[in-house]
Design a protein around this motif. Structure first.
Motif, short mmCIF file in Angstrom:
data_model
loop_
_atom_site.label_atom_id
_atom_site.label_comp_id
_atom_site.label_asym_id
_atom_site.label_seq_id
_atom_site.Cartn_x
_atom_site.Cartn_y
_atom_site.Cartn_z
N ILE B 12 -67.42 -16.87 -46.12
CA ILE B 12 -66.01 -17.38 -45.54
C ILE B 12 -66.28 -18.40 -44.51
CG2 ILE B 12 -63.83 -16.69 -44.66
CD1 ILE B 12 -64.34 -13.91 -45.39
N GLU B 13 -65.58 -19.55 -44.43
CA GLU B 13 -65.86 -20.49 -43.17
C GLU B 13 -64.70 -20.85 -42.72
OE1 GLU B 13 -68.34 -24.02 -44.11
OE2 GLU B 13 -68.18 -24.75 -42.20
N LEU B 14 -64.31 -20.68 -41.42
CA LEU B 14 -63.20 -21.15 -40.72
C LEU B 14 -63.66 -22.67 -40.24
CD1 LEU B 14 -61.30 -18.16 -39.03
CD2 LEU B 14 -61.14 -18.87 -41.36
N ARG B 15 -62.70 -23.56 -40.34
CA ARG B 15 -63.20 -24.68 -39.50
C ARG B 15 -61.69 -25.31 -38.74
NH1 ARG B 15 -65.58 -28.34 -44.42
NH2 ARG B 15 -67.50 -27.47 -44.61
N HIS B 16 -61.90 -25.23 -37.27
CA HIS B 16 -61.03 -25.64 -36.68
C HIS B 16 -59.49 -24.92 -36.81
CE1 HIS B 16 -63.92 -28.02 -34.47
NE2 HIS B 16 -63.90 -28.69 -35.71
N VAL B 17 -59.47 -23.79 -37.12
CA VAL B 17 -58.43 -22.80 -37.37
C VAL B 17 -57.41 -22.42 -36.27
CG1 VAL B 17 -57.33 -20.93 -38.40
CG2 VAL B 17 -59.21 -22.23 -39.63
N VAL B 30 -54.06 -17.67 -32.75
CA VAL B 30 -55.50 -18.04 -32.83
C VAL B 30 -55.67 -19.74 -32.60
CG1 VAL B 30 -57.25 -18.56 -34.49
CG2 VAL B 30 -56.19 -16.19 -34.58
N ARG B 31 -56.60 -19.88 -31.81
CA ARG B 31 -56.68 -21.48 -31.17
C ARG B 31 -58.01 -22.07 -31.64
NH1 ARG B 31 -52.97 -22.16 -26.62
NH2 ARG B 31 -52.62 -20.05 -26.27
N ASP B 32 -57.88 -22.99 -32.51
CA ASP B 32 -59.15 -23.59 -32.81
C ASP B 32 -60.48 -22.81 -32.79
OD1 ASP B 32 -60.38 -26.20 -33.09
OD2 ASP B 32 -60.93 -26.38 -31.19
N ILE B 33 -60.46 -21.98 -33.77
CA ILE B 33 -61.52 -21.28 -34.27
C ILE B 33 -62.30 -21.87 -35.25
CG2 ILE B 33 -62.32 -18.85 -34.89
CD1 ILE B 33 -60.50 -17.72 -33.12
N ILE B 224 -63.43 -12.57 -28.68
CA ILE B 224 -62.18 -13.43 -28.80
C ILE B 224 -61.06 -13.17 -27.45
CG2 ILE B 224 -61.14 -11.90 -30.41
CD1 ILE B 224 -59.50 -14.33 -31.60
N VAL B 225 -60.59 -14.06 -26.75
CA VAL B 225 -59.93 -13.86 -25.74
C VAL B 225 -58.93 -14.77 -25.88
CG1 VAL B 225 -59.46 -13.80 -23.12
CG2 VAL B 225 -61.57 -12.88 -23.97
N ASP B 226 -57.57 -14.24 -25.65
CA ASP B 226 -56.53 -15.24 -25.78
C ASP B 226 -56.40 -16.03 -26.90
OD1 ASP B 226 -53.93 -16.04 -25.06
OD2 ASP B 226 -54.66 -17.39 -23.28
N GLY B 227 -56.95 -15.72 -28.25
CA GLY B 227 -56.94 -16.63 -29.29
C GLY B 227 -58.17 -17.50 -29.61
N ARG B 228 -58.95 -17.44 -28.45
CA ARG B 228 -60.22 -18.23 -28.43
C ARG B 228 -61.51 -17.38 -28.84
NH1 ARG B 228 -58.40 -23.62 -26.20
NH2 ARG B 228 -56.80 -22.80 -24.78
N LEU B 229 -62.53 -18.17 -29.43
CA LEU B 229 -63.91 -17.35 -29.23
C LEU B 229 -64.45 -17.76 -27.98
CD1 LEU B 229 -65.41 -17.92 -32.88
CD2 LEU B 229 -64.11 -15.99 -32.04
N ILE B 230 -65.36 -16.66 -27.51
CA ILE B 230 -66.10 -17.04 -26.43
C ILE B 230 -67.51 -16.29 -26.77
CG2 ILE B 230 -64.42 -17.06 -24.53
CD1 ILE B 230 -64.84 -14.04 -23.95
#
Ligand code: ATP
Ligand code: MG
Lengths: 411, 231
Positions: B12-17, B30-33, B224-230
């Motif tokens: 599975i790959e997510l591109r800027h989802v 979810v923000r730009d993951i 993930i914090v606030d919809g972003r990957l860290i």
């Protein structure tokens, strides 16, 4: 077992009581529809059969549709005359046996002449008025049910003595006459004939049984004071639906007014059509109401099973599959209800068919029920269509459930 | 002639989802993951409550479609407009385990496990039953196969749910707090099953959890914090 069917049956079983109520609704709808259709078509057929069987298909009478032309009209073409005295034409069909012979040559069916006379019948100083109809025994059997309605004698017995007579049984009872007795028949002109009673008539219609008497043509002609003339020709045709056309042809050929059974009962036949329309509307409404119940059940089940739907969809069941589960549930109710409704309808028809109605004017009768697979098929088809629609609407809604919303809510 | 590159395609790959919901007042879940799930990988997703872990898992599992960006399954873009196609991919390639067991309560454990196999319809009834029984046995549930979910303990139900997720031999198991409702012994059992799956059958597991000790036992740990990957 098929997965969709498996799940559908489980759902239906989980709501067993509601399902049974819905199923009963459909069953009642189908049952009453079948009963109504059987009763309606039965009475209609009975009615038409009575019209067609009891009465001649075509009656030729001694009337004409247009008054005969006056010699003055032939002479002066531009003026219309009123108040002319009619030619002294004797009413009646002239040369009846010549007409019969010519009709026999092309008509598929049978023709019988009859003569009408009014008379008073007297026996042992009791008298009563009667309609005396002169008939031809050899031809009569082909156009009427008279031979089957005779008691203690046959039509042939009319030939036994010179003035033989058949009396309605109630008429005979009224004057106290029996078969073998000699009675006096007094014509309207005062002529007295001495007749022997050779048979009794029981038609079941009291008006007829109280006033009718039958003799040979020539006896009735003497009573009516007219020889060589008859009053009517009764015609039965092989193809009853062609009666109208044949009547037209006979009328064109003979000039005497010939009325088919359809023409004579035109308003009754159109009333039957209206009745059928009302019946189909009522039956449709019954089945529609029954389908509301199905709609209600399927809606309830889809609401209860929202989580299951979300699970199935998350597993990878398509919307179509989910839809078919609930559609199938509605059809299970529809099919089971229809089967039960058929049994119910048949039982109702049987029960109604045994009911006896007593009337002082007629013999006791039963409701005429007509059994036709068409009624069952039609009621089933409408019930299943209604069930399918009743199931499809909630099924479509259920299938569009978004699994994420449910899973989020439940976690 | 084509040259085979020694690179595995991500399952599975997510591109800027990005996923936003609500019209009017918009909420971004979810923000730009961008991330990849490789074959044979055990990935743990952690983050504070409400950070978007579940939302991310639904996107990875094709239960939801992104507002923008792209999702690829085995290198192929997933059509956002065909729910039927996504349903087919879920049925064949993915298995879900949620915090709540989500079994059908009117069906036995065995029948529940057979559900996805019957929906796929690639095996005979006999083979489906055998496989379901084998799965339940491997999870220590052979004695409970014919019980209804209501007659099982929480841990047992969760293991039935795992057996069902495994029914069609999926490539990826997506688990959202699978041990959330369980005591430590049952949690341990469930985790052992997932670990074993990755180690022995080279399947991938993506597990959302707030338990950092559990997350530490994964191959890879994504926060993930606030919809972003860290990182
Ligand atoms: N239908 C919705 N309407 C509005 N906001 C929503 C909706 N669904 C989710 N959210 C919000 O989206 C955010 C992410 O939700 P999500 O369920 O993905 O979080 P989570 O990380 O799984 O949380 P938890 O650990 O509590 O399960 C949360 O702030 C939540 O309030
Ligand atoms: Mg969550």
């Amino acid at each position: 077992m098929n997965l969709v069917l498996d799940i559908a049956l489980t759902h239906v079983r989980s709501r067993l009581r509601q399902t049974l109520v819905g199923l009963m609704g459909v069953a009642m709808g189908v049952g009453f529809s079948v009963m109504m259709a059987g009763l309606m078509e039965g009475s209609q057929r009975d009615f038409v059969t009575q019209l067609v069987d009891a009465l001649p298909h075509i009656t030729m009478s001694d009337e004409r549709r247009e008054p005969p032309r006056q010699p003055a009209e032939d002479h002066y073409q531009v003026v219309a005359f009123s108040g002319l005295s009619t030619m002294a034409t004797r009413p009646g069909i002239k040369n009846p046996y010549a007409i019969i012979a010519s009709l026999d040559s092309w008509l598929e069916g049978a023709v019988a002449p009859s003569v009408q006379a009014r008379a008073v019948i007297r026996y042992a100083s009791r008298d009563t008025a009667a309609n005396v109809t002169g008939i031809d025994p050899k031809r009569e059997a082909a156009v009427s049910k008279l031979p089957e309605q005779l008691r203690q004698g046959t039509l042939k017995d009319l030939y036994r003595s010179s003035n033989a007579i058949i009396l309605g049984d109630r008429l005979a009872e009224k004057i106290g006459a029996r078969v073998g007795n000699t009675i006096a028949v007094v014509s309207s002109t005062g002529r007295v004939l001495t007749c022997t009673v050779v048979a009794l008539l029981h038609s079941g219609i009291s008006q007829t049984d109280e006033t009718q008497a039958f003799t040979l043509i020539k006896t009735a002609q003497i009573l009516a004071g007219q020889t060589g003339i008859v009053n009517a020709m009764r015609i039965r045709v092989a193809d009853i639906m062609a009666a109208r056309d044949i009547a037209g042809r006979i009328e064109a050929q003979t000039g005497y007014k010939s009325v088919s059974w359809q023409e004579a009962n035109e308003d009754l036949l159109s009333a039957l059509e209206i009745r059928n329309f009302i019946m189909y509307t009522v039956v449709g409404a019954i089945l529609l109401v029954a389908s509301f119940g199905t709609y209600n059940i399927i809606s309830t089940i889809t609401h209860e099973k929202t989580r299951d739907i979300a699970i199935l969809k998350s597993l990878g069941f398509t919307e179509g599959t989910v839809r078919s589960i609930f559609l199938l549930e509605a059809l299970i109710i529809g099919i089971a209800g229809t089967l039960l409704g058929w049994v119910l309808g048949f039982a109702l028809c049987q029960a109604l068919g045994t009911l006896e109605f007593k009337s002082p004017f007629m013999d006791a009768t039963r409701l005429p029920m007509y059994y036709s697979p068409v009624h069952y098929a039609l009621a089933g088809l409408v019930a299943l269509t209604a069930s399918a629609i009743a199931g499809y609407l909630p099924a479509r809604k259920a299938a569009s459930v978004h699994p994420v919303e449910i899973i989020r809510g439940a976690s | 002639m084509t040259i085979q590159l020694p690179v595995t395609t991500p399952l599975i790959e997510l591109r800027h989802v990005t996923k936003t919901i609500g019209d009017g007042v918009e909420t971004t879940l979810v923000r730009d993951i961008s991330m990849k799930i490789e074959p044979g990988e055990f990935v743990a997703i952690t983050g504070p409550s409400g950070s978007g872990k579940s939302s991310l898992l639904y996107l990875l599992g094709l239960l939801d479609v992104p507002t923008s960006g792209q999702v690829l399954m085995q290198g192929r873009p997933v059509p956002a407009d065909s729910e039927t196609e996504r349903a087919r991919l879920r049925l064949k390639l993915l298995g879900f385990v949620f915090q709540f067991h989500f079994l059908l309560v009117e069906f036995s454990a065995l029948t529940n496990v057979m559900l996805p196999m019957r929906a796929l319809g690639e095996r005979s009834e006999r083979a489906m039953k055998d496989r379901a029984m084998k799965l339940l046995t491997s999870l220590g549930l052979e004695a409970h196969a014919h019980k209804l979910p209501g007659q099982l303990s929480g841990g047992q139900r969760q293991r039935v749910a795992i057996a069902r997720a495994l029914a069609n031999e999926p490539q990826v198991i997506l688990a959202d707090e699978p041990t959330g409702n369980l005591d430590s012994a049952s949690s341990e059992q469930v985790l052992a099953v997932l670990r074993q799956l990755v180690d022995e059958t080279k399947r991938s597991v993506v597990m959302v959890t707030h338990d950092l000790a559990l997350a530490a036992r994964a191959d890879r740990h994504v926060r993930i914090v606030d919809g972003r990957l860290i990182d």
